[in-house]
Write a protein that holds these residues in place. Structure first.
Motif, PDB file in Angstrom:
ATOM      1  N   SER A 109     -31.236  -9.753  20.408  1.00 16.86           N
ATOM      2  CA  SER A 109     -31.213 -10.568  21.611  1.00 16.86           C
ATOM      3  C   SER A 109     -32.668 -10.989  21.827  1.00 16.86           C
ATOM      4  N   ILE A 110     -32.867 -12.218  22.240  1.00 14.91           N
ATOM      5  CA  ILE A 110     -34.218 -12.693  22.537  1.00 14.91           C
ATOM      6  C   ILE A 110     -34.285 -13.030  24.017  1.00 14.91           C
ATOM      7  N   GLY A 111     -35.210 -12.409  24.665  1.00 16.47           N
ATOM      8  CA  GLY A 111     -35.402 -12.645  26.088  1.00 16.47           C
ATOM      9  C   GLY A 111     -36.696 -13.390  26.357  1.00 16.47           C
ATOM     10  N   TRP A 112     -36.669 -14.208  27.368  1.00 18.59           N
ATOM     11  CA  TRP A 112     -37.872 -14.846  27.890  1.00 18.59           C
ATOM     12  C   TRP A 112     -38.218 -14.163  29.214  1.00 18.59           C
ATOM     13  N   PHE A 113     -39.488 -13.824  29.334  1.00 15.85           N
ATOM     14  CA  PHE A 113     -39.981 -13.138  30.512  1.00 15.85           C
ATOM     15  C   PHE A 113     -41.220 -13.870  30.997  1.00 15.85           C
ATOM     16  N   ARG A 114     -41.567 -13.639  32.255  1.00 10.24           N
ATOM     17  CA  ARG A 114     -42.804 -14.209  32.769  1.00 10.24           C
ATOM     18  C   ARG A 114     -43.508 -13.179  33.624  1.00 10.24           C
ATOM     19  N   GLU A 165     -35.740  -6.101  31.511  1.00  9.64           N
ATOM     20  CA  GLU A 165     -37.017  -6.455  32.141  1.00  9.64           C
ATOM     21  C   GLU A 165     -38.045  -5.353  32.028  1.00  9.64           C
ATOM     22  N   ASN A 166     -37.636  -4.133  32.187  1.00 10.79           N
ATOM     23  CA  ASN A 166     -38.585  -3.037  32.331  1.00 10.79           C
ATOM     24  C   ASN A 166     -38.703  -2.179  31.085  1.00 10.79           C
ATOM     25  N   TYR A 167     -38.363  -2.740  29.952  1.00  5.56           N
ATOM     26  CA  TYR A 167     -38.440  -1.995  28.696  1.00  5.56           C
ATOM     27  C   TYR A 167     -39.645  -2.449  27.915  1.00  5.56           C
ATOM     28  N   GLU A 168     -40.387  -1.510  27.380  1.00  4.61           N
ATOM     29  CA  GLU A 168     -41.563  -1.827  26.584  1.00  4.61           C
ATOM     30  C   GLU A 168     -41.179  -1.902  25.113  1.00  4.61           C
ATOM     31  N   TYR A 169     -40.889  -3.107  24.691  1.00  3.81           N
ATOM     32  CA  TYR A 169     -40.502  -3.314  23.301  1.00  3.81           C
ATOM     33  C   TYR A 169     -41.696  -3.069  22.377  1.00  3.81           C
ATOM     34  N   ASP A 170     -41.380  -2.818  21.120  1.00  3.36           N
ATOM     35  CA  ASP A 170     -42.443  -2.519  20.158  1.00  3.36           C
ATOM     36  C   ASP A 170     -43.258  -3.745  19.798  1.00  3.36           C
ATOM     37  N   TYR A 171     -42.681  -4.899  19.981  1.00  2.00           N
ATOM     38  CA  TYR A 171     -43.412  -6.120  19.663  1.00  2.00           C
ATOM     39  C   TYR A 171     -42.974  -7.212  20.629  1.00  2.00           C
ATOM     40  N   TRP A 172     -43.861  -8.155  20.826  1.00  3.87           N
ATOM     41  CA  TRP A 172     -43.668  -9.265  21.766  1.00  3.87           C
ATOM     42  C   TRP A 172     -44.259 -10.529  21.166  1.00  3.87           C
ATOM     43  N   GLY A 173     -43.829 -11.658  21.693  1.00  6.01           N
ATOM     44  CA  GLY A 173     -44.570 -12.866  21.447  1.00  6.01           C
ATOM     45  C   GLY A 173     -45.936 -12.781  22.098  1.00  6.01           C
TER      46      GLY A 173
END
Length: 119
Positions: free
Chosen positions: A33-38, A102-110
């Protein structure tokens, strides 16, 4: 190595449009799943939109419904966020991540991209 590389963003006047891209590599795209966050400095991260690649399920934050559209190109392993009718309150740094929470610290991000809406 799993990576997300963003492009797009920039500055626009209120009512304008921008498109963000998030290209995935090193990972099976269909499993994502790909999420966009700000996130603004000093503020909590907000989920904006998310798409589950396997079945196309989509979620939008209430404040962007009808204005933002998330899509995926499963050949290019890329997710797009088309942002129309932009408002000053949409100004933030936008990130894509490999999930919707929202509140999960994924291992990688854009890497993040600035969106500024101002007259």
């Amino acid at each position: 190595e799993a990576r997300l590389v963003q492009s797009g963003g920039g500055s626009v006047q209120p009512g304008g449009s921008l498109r963000l891209s998030c290209a995935a590599s090193g990972v099976r795209f269909d499993d994502l799943s790909i999420g966009w966050f700000r996130q603004a400095p000093g503020k909590e991260r907000q989920g904006v939109s998310c798409i589950r690649i396997s079945d196309g399920s989509i979620w939008y934050r209430d404040s962007v419904k009808g204005r933002f559209t998330i899509t995926s190109d499963n050949v290019k392993n890329t997710v797009y966020l088309q942002m129309n009718s932009l408002k000053p309150e949409d100004s933030d740094v936008y990130y894509c991540g490999p999930g919707c929470a929202e509140n999960y610290e994924y291992d990688y991000w854009g890497q993040g991209t600035q969106v500024t809406v101002s007259s």
